[in-house]
Design a protein around this motif. Structure first.
Motif, short mmCIF file in Angstrom:
data_model
loop_
_atom_site.label_atom_id
_atom_site.label_comp_id
_atom_site.label_asym_id
_atom_site.label_seq_id
_atom_site.Cartn_x
_atom_site.Cartn_y
_atom_site.Cartn_z
N ALA A 1 -8.49 11.23 -5.65
CA ALA A 1 -7.51 10.46 -4.88
C ALA A 1 -7.37 11.01 -3.47
O ALA A 1 -7.27 10.25 -2.49
CB ALA A 1 -6.16 10.47 -5.60
N LYS B 1 -0.19 3.65 -10.94
CA LYS B 1 -0.27 4.28 -9.62
C LYS B 1 0.17 3.33 -8.52
O LYS B 1 0.73 3.75 -7.50
CB LYS B 1 -1.70 4.77 -9.35
N ASP C 1 -1.53 12.26 -9.40
CA ASP C 1 -2.18 11.69 -10.58
C ASP C 1 -1.11 11.32 -11.61
O ASP C 1 -0.47 12.19 -12.19
CB ASP C 1 -3.15 12.73 -11.16
N ILE C 2 -0.94 10.00 -11.84
CA ILE C 2 0.07 9.50 -12.77
C ILE C 2 -0.57 9.36 -14.15
O ILE C 2 -1.25 8.37 -14.43
CB ILE C 2 0.64 8.15 -12.30
N LEU D 1 -3.49 8.37 -4.33
CA LEU D 1 -2.98 8.25 -5.69
C LEU D 1 -4.05 7.80 -6.67
O LEU D 1 -4.95 7.03 -6.33
CB LEU D 1 -1.82 7.24 -5.75
N THR D 2 -3.91 8.29 -7.90
CA THR D 2 -4.70 7.81 -9.02
C THR D 2 -3.77 7.78 -10.23
O THR D 2 -2.62 8.20 -10.15
CB THR D 2 -5.92 8.72 -9.27
N GLY D 3 -4.29 7.28 -11.35
CA GLY D 3 -3.45 7.25 -12.54
C GLY D 3 -4.08 6.44 -13.65
O GLY D 3 -5.15 5.84 -13.50
N ASP E 1 -8.02 6.49 -12.76
CA ASP E 1 -8.19 7.90 -13.08
C ASP E 1 -9.63 8.31 -13.35
O ASP E 1 -10.08 9.37 -12.91
CB ASP E 1 -7.28 8.31 -14.24
N ARG F 1 2.95 4.01 -5.76
CA ARG F 1 2.61 3.87 -4.33
C ARG F 1 3.55 2.88 -3.65
O ARG F 1 3.93 3.07 -2.49
CB ARG F 1 1.15 3.44 -4.17
#
Length: 503
Positions: A436, A157, A6-7, A73-75, A239, A161
């Protein structure tokens, strides 16, 4: 195990989950914002990448990585991370909360007074200044030489990635918030033309569903992070969408509140909803949308209260628990004292867009002391959440509450009473990373759909049922709160005192 990364705006988090969805371990690293002029928000791309590498290395240290099924991934969403043909970042990334495009948008509004309604009619969301298209419009005016060298404009994100896999892509949630098209779940050429960047759409990444594979961890990324080379990497999602899935929301009609730095309140649907004409419409993997109203200040109101009203508690052990105990000692509804929690320099975007909206107490009297003021702060957020759901005007059977504020049983019960709706607090803490990870679990075939993954891995830690007497008191107080909130949005909102200078 599944891994989620999580970014965040200033914190990068990673968490490991068992295939049953239970959280095994987590780690976090800070990546400070870069020095910038007022209203700007930037980071150093390499700082964020190094923080991501460090957090993954810490999380995986001493673990059998052969048990890893993959990573999702998320962010933080939108903004722009500009890369050239060789993948190198061309300038500091611009984040979602950047406001430098305000002057440009003001000019466009004079040329096109219906700009905001036109954007909303396609995206379902109020356009924020840090969205990708207005940022590109600002760059086109102010840094054309940088744009001329750019090959891609990515959200956070998607850049990380890319560093993991070497592949360029984005997901539906990012593209619709650019702003794009909520109906098509993608970018929109018409939106780009409205904002004067029709010639720059080639910088936008190919759009893919969040619950599909993006690629695999490269040898270089494996060396930097401790991830196994060749590990599957999912596209992932923004996110908010990830947090909703991670908290167990997976079906139309379910409601979610994310009580973090900001306070997002939304209801899932299986079609895009454009009413009310305010707030945000998030794309959620699994063919879902979430009609969302946002109170820009969430747990930041507690941070403010601790620093301003309880500074001596801030130096002691468990400061937030000590502050909550003071609030508990005051009577319900604080003896008529009301707090409107519009505690953000950018004002509010719900119940309407008002940059000048400000927080404040209403009804302050000599008998009110610190306990009453603190209780009013907690109740103000509960009223704001009820206000948001009231404006969405969809039936609620339950609310899934996540974010830092969900740790407080006192606050959670208050929200149940204010909304008249059961509040379910899910088990776990890193719901963005979990969402994610569930995208990854679906992408590799462990679940037939991301909806199934969310349902199968969700467990409820606490349930707060509305107390009839307390709910009746909140209904009585709601009218006073609305009067105070309307005043905070009115013509005097944000006025400068004599001699003051706007920031």
């Amino acid at each position: 195990m599944y891994l989620g990364l999580d970014i965040g705006t200033s914190v990068i988090k990673a968490a490991l989950f068992g295939t049953d969805g239970r959280e095994i371990a987590e780690a976090a690293r800070r990546a400070a914002l870069a020095p910038a002029p007022p209203g700007w928000s930037e980071v150093e791309a390499e700082d964020v990448w190094q923080a991501a590498c460090a957090v993954l290395s810490e999380l995986l240290a001493g673990r059998d990585t052969s048990q890893l099924r993959g990573i999702g991934l998320t962010g933080v969403m939108v903004g722009a991370w500009l890369t050239g043909g060789d993948g190198a970042v061309l300038r500091r990334p611009i984040l979602w909360n950047d406001a430098r495009a305000q002057g440009l948008i003001d000019r466009k509004l004079r040329e096109m007074p219906d700009l905001y309604p036109a954007v909303f009619s396609e995206s379902g969301s109020v356009m924020q200044l840090g969205c990708t298209l207005p940022v590109l419009a600002w760059l086109a005016e102010n840094e054309p030489e940088t744009l001329a060298r750019a090959r891609h404009a990515l959200p956070a994100k998607d850049y990380i990635r890319f560093r993991l896999t070497g592949e360029i892509a984005t997901d539906e949630s990012e593209s619709a918030m650019a702003p794009g098209s909520a109906r098509d779940r993608g970018f929109s050429a018409a939106q780009a033309e409205r904002l004067g960047v029709g010639g720059l759409t080639g910088l936008l990444a190919p759009v893919r569903r969040g619950e599909t594979l993006a690629g695999h961890v490269t040898r270089a990324a494996a060396k930097a992070t401790g991830l196994p080379e060749g590990l599957p990497v999912a596209i992932g999602t923004g996110d908010t969408s990830a947090c909703v899935l991670g908290a167990g929301c997976h079906a139309a009609g379910q409601a979610a509140s994310v009580l973090g730095t900001t306070c997002l309140n939304g209801v899932l649907s299986d079609r895009p909803l454009f009413e009310p004409e305010q707030g945000l419409l998030f794309i959620v993997p699994g063919g879902l949308w979430m009609r969302t109203m946002v109170n820009v200040a969430g747990t930041t109101v507690l941070d403010w209260a601790l620093a301003t009203l309880c500074s001596e508690l801030a130096q002691g052990p468990r400061p937030y628990e000590a502050m909550e105990a003071l609030a508990r000692s005051a009577p319900a509804h604080a003896g008529g004292l009301v707090f409107v929690p519009y505690l953000s320099a950018s004002g509010v975007i719900a119940p309407r867009i008002e940059p000048g909206a400000r927080a404040g107490f209403m009804g302050l009297a000599p008998q009110h002391g610190r306990p009453e003021m603190l209780r009013a702060v907690y109740e103000g957020i509960a009223h704001a959440i009820a206000h948001c759901f009231g404006d969405i005007a969809l039936p609620l059977s339950e609310i899934r509450l996540s974010g830092g504020g969900a740790r407080s049983a006192f606050w959670s019960q208050m929200i149940a009473d204010a909304t008249g709706t059961p509040v379910l607090v899910p088990e776990g803490s890193q719901f963005g990373a979990k969402g994610a990870a569930l995208c990854l679990a679906t992408a590799i075939g462990d679940f037939a759909s991301v909806r199934e993954a969310s349902a199968a891995t969700s467990r409820v830690l606490r349930t707060h049922l509305p107390d009839p007497a307390a709910a009746a008191l909140f209904r009585e107080a709601a009218g006073t709160y609305r009067i105070a909130a309307d005043a905070a949005l009115g013509p005097l909102a944000g006025m400068q005192p004599p001699g003051a200078h706007p920031a």
